[in-house]
Write a protein that holds these residues in place. Structure first.
Motif, PDB file in Angstrom:
ATOM      1  N   GLU A 127      -6.289 -21.351   5.643  1.00 19.50           N
ATOM      2  CA  GLU A 127      -5.864 -22.683   5.232  1.00 19.50           C
ATOM      3  C   GLU A 127      -6.573 -23.042   3.930  1.00 19.50           C
ATOM      4  O   GLU A 127      -7.632 -22.485   3.619  1.00 19.50           O
ATOM      5  N   PRO A 128      -6.031 -23.978   3.153  1.00 17.41           N
ATOM      6  CA  PRO A 128      -6.613 -24.317   1.847  1.00 17.41           C
ATOM      7  C   PRO A 128      -8.102 -24.677   1.886  1.00 17.41           C
ATOM      8  O   PRO A 128      -8.858 -24.232   1.019  1.00 17.41           O
ATOM      9  N   ASN A 129      -8.553 -25.434   2.891  1.00 20.89           N
ATOM     10  CA  ASN A 129      -9.974 -25.790   2.926  1.00 20.89           C
ATOM     11  C   ASN A 129     -10.845 -24.561   3.178  1.00 20.89           C
ATOM     12  O   ASN A 129     -11.957 -24.456   2.658  1.00 20.89           O
ATOM     13  N   GLU A 130     -10.347 -23.592   3.949  1.00 25.82           N
ATOM     14  CA  GLU A 130     -11.093 -22.360   4.181  1.00 25.82           C
ATOM     15  C   GLU A 130     -11.143 -21.521   2.904  1.00 25.82           C
ATOM     16  O   GLU A 130     -12.176 -20.929   2.584  1.00 25.82           O
ATOM     17  N   VAL A 131     -10.034 -21.478   2.176  1.00 25.95           N
ATOM     18  CA  VAL A 131      -9.985 -20.731   0.920  1.00 25.95           C
ATOM     19  C   VAL A 131     -10.967 -21.334  -0.082  1.00 25.95           C
ATOM     20  O   VAL A 131     -11.700 -20.616  -0.758  1.00 25.95           O
ATOM     21  N   ASP A 132     -11.013 -22.654  -0.140  1.00 28.29           N
ATOM     22  CA  ASP A 132     -11.945 -23.342  -1.036  1.00 28.29           C
ATOM     23  C   ASP A 132     -13.376 -22.943  -0.723  1.00 28.29           C
ATOM     24  O   ASP A 132     -14.154 -22.605  -1.620  1.00 28.29           O
ATOM     25  N   PHE A 133     -13.744 -22.935   0.550  1.00 26.66           N
ATOM     26  CA  PHE A 133     -15.098 -22.564   0.963  1.00 26.66           C
ATOM     27  C   PHE A 133     -15.410 -21.116   0.601  1.00 26.66           C
ATOM     28  O   PHE A 133     -16.465 -20.807   0.038  1.00 26.66           O
ATOM     29  N   ILE A 134     -14.479 -20.209   0.907  1.00 21.78           N
ATOM     30  CA  ILE A 134     -14.677 -18.787   0.615  1.00 21.78           C
ATOM     31  C   ILE A 134     -14.820 -18.555  -0.884  1.00 21.78           C
ATOM     32  O   ILE A 134     -15.699 -17.808  -1.331  1.00 21.78           O
ATOM     33  N   LYS A 154     -15.834 -20.682  -3.164  1.00 23.93           N
ATOM     34  CA  LYS A 154     -17.131 -21.207  -3.620  1.00 23.93           C
ATOM     35  C   LYS A 154     -18.252 -20.231  -3.293  1.00 23.93           C
ATOM     36  O   LYS A 154     -19.152 -20.019  -4.106  1.00 23.93           O
ATOM     37  N   GLU A 155     -18.202 -19.626  -2.112  1.00 21.84           N
ATOM     38  CA  GLU A 155     -19.208 -18.629  -1.751  1.00 21.84           C
ATOM     39  C   GLU A 155     -19.139 -17.419  -2.680  1.00 21.84           C
ATOM     40  O   GLU A 155     -20.168 -16.897  -3.113  1.00 21.84           O
ATOM     41  N   GLN A 156     -17.922 -16.967  -2.979  1.00 22.47           N
ATOM     42  CA  GLN A 156     -17.762 -15.804  -3.851  1.00 22.47           C
ATOM     43  C   GLN A 156     -18.246 -16.100  -5.267  1.00 22.47           C
ATOM     44  O   GLN A 156     -18.906 -15.264  -5.892  1.00 22.47           O
TER      45      GLN A 156
END
Length: 70
Positions: A24-31, A33-35
């Motif tokens: 989902e978009p919020n999970e992609v945003d988190f991933i 940012k981590e990358q």
């Protein structure tokens, strides 16, 4: 007034080693940012190592200077 239907948005993201997951978009945003954070750390490590190598190279050039002048 317009009747609409919201459908969930799912994106595909490469999480490493060629593994692609649907998120989902919020999970992609988190991933992402981590990358980006991890890449920033790697960039700093590479810059530091490059500085060390440059210092070693300069030292070797100074040591070889007398040989070049002969």
């Amino acid at each position: 007034y317009v009747k609409t239907k919201l459908e969930p948005v799912e994106l595909f993201i490469d999480v490493g080693a060629g593994v692609i997951l649907k998120k989902e978009p919020n999970e992609v945003d988190f991933i992402l940012k981590e990358q980006v954070s991890a890449l920033g750390k790697i960039k700093l490590e590479i810059s530091a190592r490059l500085g060390e190598l440059k210092s070693e190279f300069d030292k070797l050039l100074r040591e070889l200077e007398p040989v070049r002048q002969k």
